[in-house]
Design a protein around this motif. Structure first.
Motif, PDB file in Angstrom:
ATOM      1  N   MET A  68      -4.365   9.080  -4.449  1.00  0.00           N
ATOM      2  CA  MET A  68      -3.404   8.719  -5.767  1.00  0.00           C
ATOM      3  C   MET A  68      -2.006   8.993  -4.974  1.00  0.00           C
ATOM      4  N   LYS A  69      -1.540   9.666  -3.736  1.00  0.00           N
ATOM      5  CA  LYS A  69      -0.443   9.640  -3.865  1.00  0.00           C
ATOM      6  C   LYS A  69       0.266   8.070  -3.311  1.00  0.00           C
ATOM      7  N   GLN A  70      -0.812   7.397  -2.444  1.00  0.00           N
ATOM      8  CA  GLN A  70      -0.445   6.226  -2.317  1.00  0.00           C
ATOM      9  C   GLN A  70      -0.491   5.042  -3.264  1.00  0.00           C
ATOM     10  N   ARG A  71      -0.930   5.690  -4.229  1.00  0.00           N
ATOM     11  CA  ARG A  71      -0.626   4.817  -5.179  1.00  0.00           C
ATOM     12  C   ARG A  71       0.153   4.899  -6.053  1.00  0.00           C
ATOM     13  N   LEU A  72       0.445   6.331  -6.265  1.00  0.00           N
ATOM     14  CA  LEU A  72       1.667   6.526  -7.335  1.00  0.00           C
ATOM     15  C   LEU A  72       2.958   6.010  -6.456  1.00  0.00           C
ATOM     16  N   GLY A  73       2.816   6.189  -5.004  1.00  0.00           N
ATOM     17  CA  GLY A  73       4.082   5.642  -3.956  1.00  0.00           C
ATOM     18  C   GLY A  73       3.970   4.010  -4.813  1.00  0.00           C
ATOM     19  N   ILE A  74       2.826   3.045  -4.914  1.00  0.00           N
ATOM     20  CA  ILE A  74       2.893   1.618  -5.308  1.00  0.00           C
ATOM     21  C   ILE A  74       3.378   1.074  -6.646  1.00  0.00           C
ATOM     22  N   ALA A  75       3.059   2.438  -7.497  1.00  0.00           N
ATOM     23  CA  ALA A  75       3.902   2.617  -8.606  1.00  0.00           C
ATOM     24  C   ALA A  75       5.177   2.850  -9.229  1.00  0.00           C
ATOM     25  N   GLN A  76       5.187   3.957  -7.427  1.00  0.00           N
ATOM     26  CA  GLN A  76       6.967   3.680  -7.912  1.00  0.00           C
ATOM     27  C   GLN A  76       7.712   2.107  -7.067  1.00  0.00           C
ATOM     28  N   ALA A  77       7.061   1.571  -6.568  1.00  0.00           N
ATOM     29  CA  ALA A  77       7.407   0.825  -5.989  1.00  0.00           C
ATOM     30  C   ALA A  77       7.749  -0.332  -6.901  1.00  0.00           C
ATOM     31  N   LEU A  78       6.996  -1.124  -7.520  1.00  0.00           N
ATOM     32  CA  LEU A  78       6.133  -2.120  -9.430  1.00  0.00           C
ATOM     33  C   LEU A  78       7.694  -1.394 -10.694  1.00  0.00           C
ATOM     34  N   LEU A  79       8.082  -0.170 -10.406  1.00  0.00           N
ATOM     35  CA  LEU A  79       8.920   0.099 -11.251  1.00  0.00           C
ATOM     36  C   LEU A  79      10.261  -1.098 -11.319  1.00  0.00           C
ATOM     37  N   ASN A  80      10.880  -1.740 -10.089  1.00  0.00           N
ATOM     38  CA  ASN A  80      11.546  -2.993 -10.652  1.00  0.00           C
ATOM     39  C   ASN A  80      10.823  -4.492 -10.389  1.00  0.00           C
ATOM     40  N   ASN A  81       9.689  -4.988 -10.884  1.00  0.00           N
ATOM     41  CA  ASN A  81       8.832  -5.451 -11.274  1.00  0.00           C
ATOM     42  C   ASN A  81       9.302  -6.605  -9.600  1.00  0.00           C
ATOM     43  N   PRO A  82       8.619  -6.073  -8.295  1.00  0.00           N
ATOM     44  CA  PRO A  82       8.977  -6.528  -6.932  1.00  0.00           C
ATOM     45  C   PRO A  82       8.227  -7.684  -6.722  1.00  0.00           C
ATOM     46  N   ASP A  83       8.880  -8.620  -6.030  1.00  0.00           N
ATOM     47  CA  ASP A  83       8.560  -9.778  -5.623  1.00  0.00           C
ATOM     48  C   ASP A  83       7.931  -9.660  -4.304  1.00  0.00           C
ATOM     49  N   LEU A  84       8.215  -8.359  -3.902  1.00  0.00           N
ATOM     50  CA  LEU A  84       7.430  -8.387  -2.368  1.00  0.00           C
ATOM     51  C   LEU A  84       7.293  -6.774  -2.431  1.00  0.00           C
ATOM     52  N   ILE A  85       6.411  -6.492  -1.637  1.00  0.00           N
ATOM     53  CA  ILE A  85       5.963  -5.027  -1.444  1.00  0.00           C
ATOM     54  C   ILE A  85       5.641  -4.750   0.186  1.00  0.00           C
ATOM     55  N   ILE A  86       5.995  -3.876   0.652  1.00  0.00           N
ATOM     56  CA  ILE A  86       6.252  -3.597   1.776  1.00  0.00           C
ATOM     57  C   ILE A  86       5.789  -1.832   2.121  1.00  0.00           C
ATOM     58  N   LEU A  87       4.502  -2.395   3.034  1.00  0.00           N
ATOM     59  CA  LEU A  87       4.009  -0.639   3.502  1.00  0.00           C
ATOM     60  C   LEU A  87       3.735  -0.955   4.771  1.00  0.00           C
ATOM     61  N   ASP A  88       3.620   0.709   4.957  1.00  0.00           N
ATOM     62  CA  ASP A  88       3.984   0.786   6.450  1.00  0.00           C
ATOM     63  C   ASP A  88       2.748   1.908   6.709  1.00  0.00           C
ATOM     64  N   GLU A  89       1.846   1.683   7.350  1.00  0.00           N
ATOM     65  CA  GLU A  89       0.607   2.540   7.697  1.00  0.00           C
ATOM     66  C   GLU A  89      -0.106   3.100   5.435  1.00  0.00           C
ATOM     67  N   PRO A  90      -0.078   2.470   5.397  1.00  0.00           N
ATOM     68  CA  PRO A  90      -0.771   3.209   4.568  1.00  0.00           C
ATOM     69  C   PRO A  90      -2.236   3.648   3.988  1.00  0.00           C
ATOM     70  N   PHE A  91      -3.049   3.372   4.845  1.00  0.00           N
ATOM     71  CA  PHE A  91      -4.369   3.478   4.668  1.00  0.00           C
ATOM     72  C   PHE A  91      -4.717   4.666   5.662  1.00  0.00           C
ATOM     73  N   ASN A  92      -3.095   5.188   6.665  1.00  0.00           N
ATOM     74  CA  ASN A  92      -3.599   6.580   7.511  1.00  0.00           C
ATOM     75  C   ASN A  92      -4.148   8.001   6.258  1.00  0.00           C
ATOM     76  N   GLY A  93      -4.809   8.435   6.547  1.00  0.00           N
ATOM     77  CA  GLY A  93      -5.919   9.163   6.160  1.00  0.00           C
ATOM     78  C   GLY A  93      -6.738   9.396   4.852  1.00  0.00           C
ATOM     79  N   LEU A  94      -6.466   8.095   4.762  1.00  0.00           N
ATOM     80  CA  LEU A  94      -7.421   7.716   3.230  1.00  0.00           C
ATOM     81  C   LEU A  94      -9.334   7.983   3.389  1.00  0.00           C
ATOM     82  N   ASP A  95      -9.642   8.640   2.542  1.00  0.00           N
ATOM     83  CA  ASP A  95     -11.055   8.156   2.939  1.00  0.00           C
ATOM     84  C   ASP A  95     -11.749   6.627   2.758  1.00  0.00           C
ATOM     85  N   PRO A  96     -12.866   6.410   3.018  1.00  0.00           N
ATOM     86  CA  PRO A  96     -13.141   5.107   2.434  1.00  0.00           C
ATOM     87  C   PRO A  96     -12.876   4.921   1.106  1.00  0.00           C
TER      88      PRO A  96
END
Length: 247
Positions: free
Chosen positions: A142-170
């Motif tokens: 959920m925190k990762q998805r909230l992070g992406i929500a933050q990234a979407l606030l400016n209507n970006p054309d590009l999103i850069i993610l560093d190790e976004p799957f670390n620690g997530l369950d399946p």
């Protein structure tokens, strides 16, 4: 150059006398989901920090939608969202309130537009029903998805993610994969993703760049990578083979 979302030309980074990134040239086009691969210490996070203007290259230049990020970082950042380290939020504040505070940093939006944008991005990432809960109660996914929500606030054309799957369950991994594909399809967002979890990137990415000891040793589309190395659909085996052949 403006047809590319990212154009990195001859990007080189020294820290002291140590060469961390060695003359990398890269183009990423609209709607690519581009995977950055490399073993620990290869220079992946340094390269992403260069892409987001957190550090400046020693040589070369990086253009985001034609804008030089070193010369005009503020304008370039309006084109992108990024999570280069784990997303950081105030844990005792709700997800909604965290996003509202961040939305206020955008002076081009009225107060009403900022509130509407927060509701829109909460809906997109599937957190509307948890928006009033404190972030400390959120799972890592959920925190990762909230992070992406933050990234979407400016209507970006590009999103850069560093190790976004670390620690997530399946389930968390699947939710994040589905969200990235949804944003690519529905919002035409380009993604540049670094991860050592190659299975996750095999499902997601259409193109890859492999760096080793700061050098780019391979770039191209997924099908070519897998066919060149004769490894079937095994991205991990293809990656290992290229790293071993480099020595």
């Amino acid at each position: 150059m403006h047809d590319s979302v990212i154009f990195a030309r001859n990007v080189t980074k020294y820290i002291g006398n140590c060469l961390i990134i060695d003359h990398i040239t890269l183009k990423i086009y609209p709607k690519d989901i581009y995977g950055l691969l490399g073993i620990n210490g290869a220079g992946k996070t340094t390269f992403l920090r260069l892409m987001t203007g957190l550090i400046a290259p020693t040589e070369g230049e990086i253009l985001i939608q034609g804008i030089n990020i070193e010369k005009n970082r503020k304008k370039a950042l309006l084109k992108m969202g990024a999570i280069v380290e784990s997303p950081v939020f105030f844990p005792f504040m709700s997800g909604r309130k965290n996003l509202q505070n961040l939305a206020r940093l955008n002076p081009s939006m009225s107060g009403k537009e900022q509130l509407e944008k927060v509701e829109e991005v909460l809906e997109i990432v599937g957190l509307s029903n948890r928006g009033d809960d404190k972030v400390k109660t959120y799972s890592l996914g959920m925190k990762q998805r909230l992070g992406i929500a933050q990234a979407l606030l400016n209507n970006p054309d590009l999103i850069i993610l560093d190790e976004p799957f670390n620690g997530l369950d399946p389930i968390g991994k699947k939710e994040l994969r589905d969200l990235i594909v949804k944003l690519q399809n529905e919002k035409n967002i380009t993604f540049f993703i670094s991860s050592h979890l190659l299975d996750e990137l095999r499902y997601l990415c259409n193109k890859f760049m492999i760096i080793h000891q700061g050098k780019m040793i391979w770039q191209g589309d997924k099908e070519t990578l897998l066919s060149t190395t004769n490894t079937g659909n095994d991205l991990e085996e293809a990656f290992i083979q290229l790293i071993q052949n480099y020595h």
